[in-house]
Design an enzyme around this catalytic site. Sequence first.
Site, mmCIF file in Angstrom:
data_model
loop_
_atom_site.group_PDB
_atom_site.id
_atom_site.type_symbol
_atom_site.label_atom_id
_atom_site.label_comp_id
_atom_site.label_asym_id
_atom_site.label_seq_id
_atom_site.Cartn_x
_atom_site.Cartn_y
_atom_site.Cartn_z
ATOM 1 N N GLY A 79 -24.933 -37.364 -16.711
ATOM 2 C CA GLY A 79 -24.785 -36.002 -16.186
ATOM 3 C C GLY A 79 -24.670 -34.963 -17.294
ATOM 4 N N ARG A 143 -30.489 -41.259 -16.205
ATOM 5 C CA ARG A 143 -29.464 -42.298 -15.995
ATOM 6 C C ARG A 143 -30.027 -43.720 -16.110
ATOM 7 N NH1 ARG A 143 -24.618 -40.329 -14.663
ATOM 8 N NH2 ARG A 143 -24.446 -38.387 -13.505
ATOM 9 N N ASP A 174 -20.354 -45.354 -19.406
ATOM 10 C CA ASP A 174 -21.440 -46.314 -19.194
ATOM 11 C C ASP A 174 -22.460 -46.247 -20.332
ATOM 12 O OD1 ASP A 174 -20.515 -47.348 -16.776
ATOM 13 O OD2 ASP A 174 -21.471 -45.763 -15.595
ATOM 14 N N LYS A 200 -19.334 -37.755 -24.199
ATOM 15 C CA LYS A 200 -19.719 -36.662 -23.303
ATOM 16 C C LYS A 200 -19.287 -36.962 -21.882
ATOM 17 C CE LYS A 200 -22.334 -37.282 -20.483
ATOM 18 N NZ LYS A 200 -23.264 -37.736 -19.431
ATOM 19 N N THR A 201 -18.751 -36.080 -21.174
ATOM 20 C CA THR A 201 -18.665 -36.046 -19.710
ATOM 21 C C THR A 201 -17.681 -34.962 -19.286
ATOM 22 O OG1 THR A 201 -18.155 -37.176 -17.637
ATOM 23 C CG2 THR A 201 -16.943 -37.970 -19.549
ATOM 24 N N ASP A 203 -16.150 -35.078 -16.726
ATOM 25 C CA ASP A 203 -15.097 -35.750 -15.955
ATOM 26 C C ASP A 203 -13.812 -35.942 -16.758
ATOM 27 O OD1 ASP A 203 -17.178 -35.900 -14.216
ATOM 28 O OD2 ASP A 203 -17.201 -38.073 -14.023
HETATM 29 P P1 FBP Z 1 -21.418 -38.517 -16.326
HETATM 30 O O1 FBP Z 1 -20.346 -39.537 -16.106
HETATM 31 O O2 FBP Z 1 -22.750 -39.104 -16.558
HETATM 32 O O3 FBP Z 1 -21.023 -37.533 -17.374
HETATM 33 O O4 FBP Z 1 -21.618 -37.675 -14.985
HETATM 34 C C1 FBP Z 1 -20.632 -36.906 -14.455
HETATM 35 C C2 FBP Z 1 -20.977 -36.334 -13.112
HETATM 36 O O5 FBP Z 1 -21.110 -34.921 -13.230
HETATM 37 C C3 FBP Z 1 -19.916 -36.697 -12.079
HETATM 38 O O6 FBP Z 1 -18.834 -35.805 -12.128
HETATM 39 C C4 FBP Z 1 -20.696 -36.640 -10.798
HETATM 40 O O7 FBP Z 1 -20.112 -37.445 -9.805
HETATM 41 C C5 FBP Z 1 -22.032 -37.165 -11.202
HETATM 42 O O8 FBP Z 1 -22.198 -36.834 -12.565
HETATM 43 C C6 FBP Z 1 -23.156 -36.587 -10.397
HETATM 44 O O9 FBP Z 1 -24.324 -37.231 -10.727
HETATM 45 P P2 FBP Z 1 -25.780 -36.639 -10.553
HETATM 46 O O10 FBP Z 1 -25.970 -35.642 -11.652
HETATM 47 O O11 FBP Z 1 -26.659 -37.821 -10.757
HETATM 48 O O12 FBP Z 1 -25.857 -36.023 -9.211
#
Ligand code: FBP
Length: 548
Positions: A79, A143, A174, A200-201, A203
């Site tokens: 993400g 991803r 991951d 990075k994230t 979250d």
């Molecule tokens: P990462 O763990 O890859 O940083 O993604 C975070 C995130 O933004 C989460 O908060 C959310 O649930 C998910 O990606 C959403 O995924 P997508 O961008 O595939 O809709």
Amino acid sequence: MSTKSALQIARAAYQPKLPQALRGALKTVEGAPTQSVADQEEVKKLFPNTYGMPYLKFEPADGAPAKKSINAGVILSGGQAPGGHNVIAGLFDGLKKLDPANKLYGFILGPGGLVDHNYMELTADIIDEYRNTGGFDIIGSGRTKLEKKDQFDKGLEILKELDIKALVIIGGDDSNTNACVLAEYYKAIGAGVQVIGCPKTIDGDLKNSEIETSFGFDTATKVYSEIIGNIERDCNSARKYWHFIKLMGRSASHVTLECALQTQPNITLIGEEVEAKNQTLDDIVTYIAQAVADRASRGLNFGTVLVPEGLIEFIPAIKKLIAELNDVLAANQAEFDNVAADQKIQYIVGKLSAANAAIFKSLPESVSRQLALERDPHGNVQVSLIETEQLLADMVGAKLAAWKKEGKYQGKYATQHHFCGYEGRCAAPSNFDADYCYSLGYNASMLIAAGKTGYMSSIKNTVAPADQWIAGGIPITMMMNMEKRNGEMKPVIRKALVELDGAPFKEFAKHRDEWARETCFVYPGPIQYFGPTEVCDQPTKTLKLEHK
Ligand code: FBP
């Protein structure tokens, strides 16, 4: 060329701050050897070449800055998070300092770009267009899970062709787990390619004693807090709605907790607490309904509720259901793939234990479909697609209606729903994230120069001014433990959840009853990029409380 906003133009000139050690000549100081956070024997067996490496710290040194001729590749994985472009800019500047002839290649649309040989050279002109901007659009993200030998070998073909000797993977838990597996594999076969990770994230769940925060968390929570503050002000002006606001953050509730500390809403749910207290969905609904009824009894028919995106997975009964679903899907994948689309749910129900089948059937169909069918490539439930905020608002409404009939509640209850997610992931990075990301990228180039592989770029002491930040590297194996994935035990980076005995949660818990009863809203306003340091350069409350 696209038209630029006035802020974009002014912001392009911002020069991110670097830690002192990265500003000139440096020396590498090795710390103690490391161990994985758990399951040491298993992890060691799986990573014989990269396990147990020492912590590294860079310190300023006398003499001329290091020189090294090396081409590197970079991948944005998972993400989006504000600041990714600055990681790449810092990496680019560091590589060019090592040798102006060094080249940086970007692999397009995530790890898949490496496997499919989809790449571009990142030149100074391109990098300059993206300095201090949000988004991952410089090369895009994806991803694709990098985990199989043939993917690694395919990747090596293009790395050899482009004479790339170092690969930087910018990703969450991951993706950095995969970076570690790749580093181990390339070392084991003597491929001569170093692999470095960057945390990075948005979250905020990729952190530990050595990684203080993942980048993007600071900016995203500031954007969400601005939005929540604006909603709170509207709420306090109209005095007629309860606003249910879901906040992104796939699993851990760090984003929700940080936004609660910044904006002081009436009610905040924290997934980790729900699990620790073994709460049911009905317990959560009753808790909210009681707060609504209490405020209504004092004429306050309005308020705000923060709901973490991952809440549903923390409700113990649903967690057990998801675990069994994972096992059922892993054990019956081939057969399941051949089941007709409209029979899939029925098929799954037939394989579940009676208790889990009953819970599964009690959920709204949109939720059960998400839990069972719509996983991302890493097997994660896509919680961003589950409308928990709507579900809770409706269930609270039903409970209040029942209480009204029993004469236990008099009041008005009207709701609005919001989801703060995608609107924060590509915001222009705050000064903190602009500096932190640039430092992470520049530091990655120094880890490359030092010949390291299987390390994550680490910048510590981040509550201090940037020149006092501590740069170095952390072996990724140190963050690993064994967890069940797709029915098998796998080495993965341990996710950092909200700690209920940690300072940020305790601070929130100290105030939440007052925030529920009274109206104590705080309105943070938009991120400021220019102006006094107490307005522009503050790290998150989470970071400050954790490092008080
Ligand atoms: P990462 O763990 O890859 O940083 O993604 C975070 C995130 O933004 C989460 O908060 C959310 O649930 C998910 O990606 C959403 O995924 P997508 O961008 O595939 O809709």
